[in-house]
Design a protein around this motif. Structure first.
Motif, PDB file in Angstrom:
ATOM      1  N   VAL A 161       0.860  -1.184   0.000  1.00  0.00           N
ATOM      2  CA  VAL A 161       0.000   0.000   0.000  1.00  0.00           C
ATOM      3  C   VAL A 161       0.892   1.228   0.000  1.00  0.00           C
ATOM      4  CG1 VAL A 161      -1.919  -1.179   1.148  1.00  0.00           C
ATOM      5  CG2 VAL A 161      -0.172  -0.007   2.514  1.00  0.00           C
ATOM      6  N   PRO A 162       0.369   2.383  -0.423  1.00  0.00           N
ATOM      7  CA  PRO A 162       1.213   3.587  -0.487  1.00  0.00           C
ATOM      8  C   PRO A 162       1.884   3.943   0.828  1.00  0.00           C
ATOM      9  CG  PRO A 162      -0.796   3.935  -1.745  1.00  0.00           C
ATOM     10  CD  PRO A 162      -0.954   2.610  -1.053  1.00  0.00           C
ATOM     11  N   ALA A 163       1.220   3.776   1.950  1.00  0.00           N
ATOM     12  CA  ALA A 163       1.814   4.154   3.233  1.00  0.00           C
ATOM     13  C   ALA A 163       3.075   3.352   3.528  1.00  0.00           C
ATOM     14  CB  ALA A 163       0.797   3.971   4.356  1.00  0.00           C
ATOM     15  N   VAL A 164       3.054   2.072   3.196  1.00  0.00           N
ATOM     16  CA  VAL A 164       4.220   1.220   3.432  1.00  0.00           C
ATOM     17  C   VAL A 164       5.346   1.592   2.472  1.00  0.00           C
ATOM     18  CG1 VAL A 164       5.069  -1.154   3.209  1.00  0.00           C
ATOM     19  CG2 VAL A 164       2.970  -0.685   4.499  1.00  0.00           C
ATOM     20  N   ARG A 165       5.023   1.771   1.215  1.00  0.00           N
ATOM     21  CA  ARG A 165       6.048   2.152   0.243  1.00  0.00           C
ATOM     22  C   ARG A 165       6.648   3.516   0.583  1.00  0.00           C
ATOM     23  NH1 ARG A 165       7.141  -0.675  -4.128  1.00  0.00           N
ATOM     24  NH2 ARG A 165       5.881  -2.541  -4.487  1.00  0.00           N
ATOM     25  N   THR A 166       5.808   4.440   1.000  1.00  0.00           N
ATOM     26  CA  THR A 166       6.297   5.774   1.343  1.00  0.00           C
ATOM     27  C   THR A 166       7.205   5.731   2.559  1.00  0.00           C
ATOM     28  OG1 THR A 166       4.341   6.836   0.397  1.00  0.00           O
ATOM     29  CG2 THR A 166       5.582   8.103   2.017  1.00  0.00           C
ATOM     30  N   ALA A 167       6.837   4.944   3.574  1.00  0.00           N
ATOM     31  CA  ALA A 167       7.660   4.839   4.781  1.00  0.00           C
ATOM     32  C   ALA A 167       9.030   4.262   4.455  1.00  0.00           C
ATOM     33  CB  ALA A 167       6.945   3.991   5.828  1.00  0.00           C
ATOM     34  N   TYR A 168       9.072   3.241   3.634  1.00  0.00           N
ATOM     35  CA  TYR A 168      10.341   2.609   3.263  1.00  0.00           C
ATOM     36  C   TYR A 168      11.210   3.600   2.481  1.00  0.00           C
ATOM     37  CZ  TYR A 168      13.327  -1.403   2.004  1.00  0.00           C
ATOM     38  OH  TYR A 168      14.378  -2.292   1.866  1.00  0.00           O
ATOM     39  N   ARG A 169      10.624   4.251   1.513  1.00  0.00           N
ATOM     40  CA  ARG A 169      11.371   5.215   0.683  1.00  0.00           C
ATOM     41  C   ARG A 169      11.884   6.375   1.529  1.00  0.00           C
ATOM     42  NH1 ARG A 169      13.942   5.293  -4.282  1.00  0.00           N
ATOM     43  NH2 ARG A 169      14.091   7.418  -5.063  1.00  0.00           N
ATOM     44  N   ARG A 170      11.042   6.861   2.430  1.00  0.00           N
ATOM     45  CA  ARG A 170      11.446   7.983   3.275  1.00  0.00           C
ATOM     46  C   ARG A 170      12.623   7.587   4.158  1.00  0.00           C
ATOM     47  NH1 ARG A 170      12.819  12.918   3.836  1.00  0.00           N
ATOM     48  NH2 ARG A 170      12.252  13.927   5.798  1.00  0.00           N
ATOM     49  N   ALA A 171      12.590   6.391   4.717  1.00  0.00           N
ATOM     50  CA  ALA A 171      13.701   5.934   5.548  1.00  0.00           C
ATOM     51  C   ALA A 171      14.991   5.837   4.741  1.00  0.00           C
ATOM     52  CB  ALA A 171      13.364   4.590   6.184  1.00  0.00           C
ATOM     53  N   MET A 172      14.911   5.350   3.525  1.00  0.00           N
ATOM     54  CA  MET A 172      16.113   5.277   2.686  1.00  0.00           C
ATOM     55  C   MET A 172      16.653   6.672   2.380  1.00  0.00           C
ATOM     56  SD  MET A 172      17.122   2.143   1.971  1.00  0.00           S
ATOM     57  CE  MET A 172      17.976   2.165   0.388  1.00  0.00           C
ATOM     58  N   GLN A 173      15.765   7.613   2.114  1.00  0.00           N
ATOM     59  CA  GLN A 173      16.202   8.991   1.873  1.00  0.00           C
ATOM     60  C   GLN A 173      16.878   9.578   3.106  1.00  0.00           C
ATOM     61  OE1 GLN A 173      12.352  10.492   0.797  1.00  0.00           O
ATOM     62  NE2 GLN A 173      12.729  10.319  -1.410  1.00  0.00           N
ATOM     63  N   LEU A 174      16.318   9.295   4.269  1.00  0.00           N
ATOM     64  CA  LEU A 174      16.893   9.798   5.511  1.00  0.00           C
ATOM     65  C   LEU A 174      18.243   9.155   5.807  1.00  0.00           C
ATOM     66  CD1 LEU A 174      13.589   9.912   7.554  1.00  0.00           C
ATOM     67  CD2 LEU A 174      15.029  11.896   7.017  1.00  0.00           C
ATOM     68  N   GLU A 175      18.440   7.913   5.389  1.00  0.00           N
ATOM     69  CA  GLU A 175      19.749   7.276   5.538  1.00  0.00           C
ATOM     70  C   GLU A 175      20.809   8.036   4.738  1.00  0.00           C
ATOM     71  OE1 GLU A 175      21.112   4.890   7.256  1.00  0.00           O
ATOM     72  OE2 GLU A 175      19.306   4.245   8.317  1.00  0.00           O
ATOM     73  N   VAL A 176      20.513   8.328   3.493  1.00  0.00           N
ATOM     74  CA  VAL A 176      21.461   9.077   2.672  1.00  0.00           C
ATOM     75  C   VAL A 176      21.685  10.464   3.260  1.00  0.00           C
ATOM     76  CG1 VAL A 176      21.925  10.005   0.374  1.00  0.00           C
ATOM     77  CG2 VAL A 176      20.861   7.751   0.605  1.00  0.00           C
ATOM     78  N   GLY A 177      20.606  11.088   3.740  1.00  0.00           N
ATOM     79  CA  GLY A 177      20.734  12.391   4.376  1.00  0.00           C
ATOM     80  C   GLY A 177      21.598  12.349   5.629  1.00  0.00           C
ATOM     81  N   PHE A 178      21.542  11.242   6.352  1.00  0.00           N
ATOM     82  CA  PHE A 178      22.362  11.070   7.550  1.00  0.00           C
ATOM     83  C   PHE A 178      23.838  11.038   7.169  1.00  0.00           C
ATOM     84  CE2 PHE A 178      24.043   8.843  11.269  1.00  0.00           C
ATOM     85  CZ  PHE A 178      23.354   9.436  12.309  1.00  0.00           C
ATOM     86  N   PHE A 179      24.174  10.318   6.100  1.00  0.00           N
ATOM     87  CA  PHE A 179      25.564  10.300   5.643  1.00  0.00           C
ATOM     88  C   PHE A 179      25.988  11.662   5.126  1.00  0.00           C
ATOM     89  CE2 PHE A 179      24.842   5.551   4.805  1.00  0.00           C
ATOM     90  CZ  PHE A 179      25.460   5.189   5.987  1.00  0.00           C
ATOM     91  N   ASP A 180      25.097  12.380   4.463  1.00  0.00           N
ATOM     92  CA  ASP A 180      25.404  13.741   4.025  1.00  0.00           C
ATOM     93  C   ASP A 180      25.791  14.621   5.205  1.00  0.00           C
ATOM     94  OD1 ASP A 180      25.058  13.526   1.259  1.00  0.00           O
ATOM     95  OD2 ASP A 180      22.935  14.064   1.333  1.00  0.00           O
ATOM     96  N   ALA A 181      24.972  14.542   6.259  1.00  0.00           N
ATOM     97  CA  ALA A 181      25.226  15.369   7.429  1.00  0.00           C
ATOM     98  C   ALA A 181      26.541  14.982   8.104  1.00  0.00           C
ATOM     99  CB  ALA A 181      24.072  15.249   8.421  1.00  0.00           C
ATOM    100  N   ALA A 182      26.831  13.688   8.164  1.00  0.00           N
ATOM    101  CA  ALA A 182      28.092  13.229   8.757  1.00  0.00           C
ATOM    102  C   ALA A 182      29.283  13.717   7.944  1.00  0.00           C
ATOM    103  CB  ALA A 182      28.087  11.704   8.851  1.00  0.00           C
ATOM    104  N   TRP A 183      29.122  13.741   6.627  1.00  0.00           N
ATOM    105  CA  TRP A 183      30.201  14.180   5.753  1.00  0.00           C
ATOM    106  C   TRP A 183      30.451  15.690   5.888  1.00  0.00           C
ATOM    107  CZ3 TRP A 183      34.231  12.468   3.368  1.00  0.00           C
ATOM    108  CH2 TRP A 183      34.785  13.176   2.294  1.00  0.00           C
ATOM    109  N   ARG A 184      29.355  16.454   5.986  1.00  0.00           N
ATOM    110  CA  ARG A 184      29.475  17.916   6.052  1.00  0.00           C
ATOM    111  C   ARG A 184      29.608  18.429   7.484  1.00  0.00           C
ATOM    112  NH1 ARG A 184      24.976  19.948   5.039  1.00  0.00           N
ATOM    113  NH2 ARG A 184      23.683  18.103   4.664  1.00  0.00           N
ATOM    114  N   GLY A 185      29.220  17.591   8.436  1.00  0.00           N
ATOM    115  CA  GLY A 185      29.310  18.005   9.834  1.00  0.00           C
ATOM    116  C   GLY A 185      28.230  18.967  10.264  1.00  0.00           C
TER     117      GLY A 185
END
Length: 205
Positions: A180-204
């Motif tokens: 369902v869209p809610a499940v797909r959206t939650a999974y996609r959002r978490a993956m985006q936040l993972e990449v964002g977490f590495f971005d923040a770690a890289w930039r500080g």
């Protein structure tokens, strides 16, 4: 195809972005500046405490004993990760007690806790699985022999025990999640936040 496999394949672009990220690449070849990794360890320890709370909410919301036991086992796995961080903190003088979370960290923890509180077990699994599956993927993709000071990080996430934890969470997702869209959206959002977490770690920031 199971929903967990389908979602992982549907988000292969973000998995590839994480693996190719300069922060992750720096771990993989041992060239990441120590101060950036130290900042990441502090932020990730803060994140993992919220991850543990989300698992605890999964326990509270479990509809049956098997699900409760599975979430409880996953919660124990977070304690092992926190020990990894505590080890780096002790060796490198990283203060884990007074961590000020970066915006990327807060965005991720707020998302997880809100989903675990209100989204139901299926959505909770969809929000939490990407972290586990992605880190298992990174651990298997990197070489501990090349990682230098970060070899312990690589071996932790390449370990078969961690793979089993990730697979266990995927089994929960397959059992309780639906396409369902809610499940797909939650999974996609978490993956985006993972990449964002590495971005923040890289930039500080």
């Amino acid at each position: 195809m199971t929903i967990s496999t389908d979602l992982w394949e549907a988000n292969a672009d973000l998995a590839a972005a994480a693996l190719a990220h300069p922060f992750v690449a720096g771990i993989g070849d041992g060239t990441l500046p120590r101060e950036r990794f130290a900042g990441y360890v502090a932020q990730d320890a803060f994140f993992l405490e919220s991850f543990a709370r989300a698992y605890a909410l999964g326990v509270a919301h479990s509809p049956d004993r098997a699900t409760l036991d599975a979430f409880a086992d996953l919660l124990v796995g977070v304690r092992e990760e926190l020990r990894l961080h505590a080890g780096y903190a002790a060796r490198w003088g990283i203060d884990l007690a007074g961590v000020e979370p970066l915006p990327a960290t807060t965005a991720y923890t707020d998302f997880l806790l809100a989903t675990a509180s209100l989204g139901g077990v299926g959505a909770t699994c969809a929000a939490m699985t990407p972290c586990m599956r992605l880190y298992a993927h990174l651990g298997r993709s990197l070489s501990a022999e090349r990682a230098g000071d970060y070899a312990e990080w690589v071996t932790t996430y390449a370990d078969p025990g961690f793979e089993e934890l990730a697979a266990g969470l995927e089994r929960l997702l397959d059992r309780h999640g639906s396409d369902v869209p809610a499940v797909r959206t939650a999974y996609r959002r978490a993956m985006q936040l993972e990449v964002g977490f590495f971005d923040a770690a890289w930039r500080g920031v």
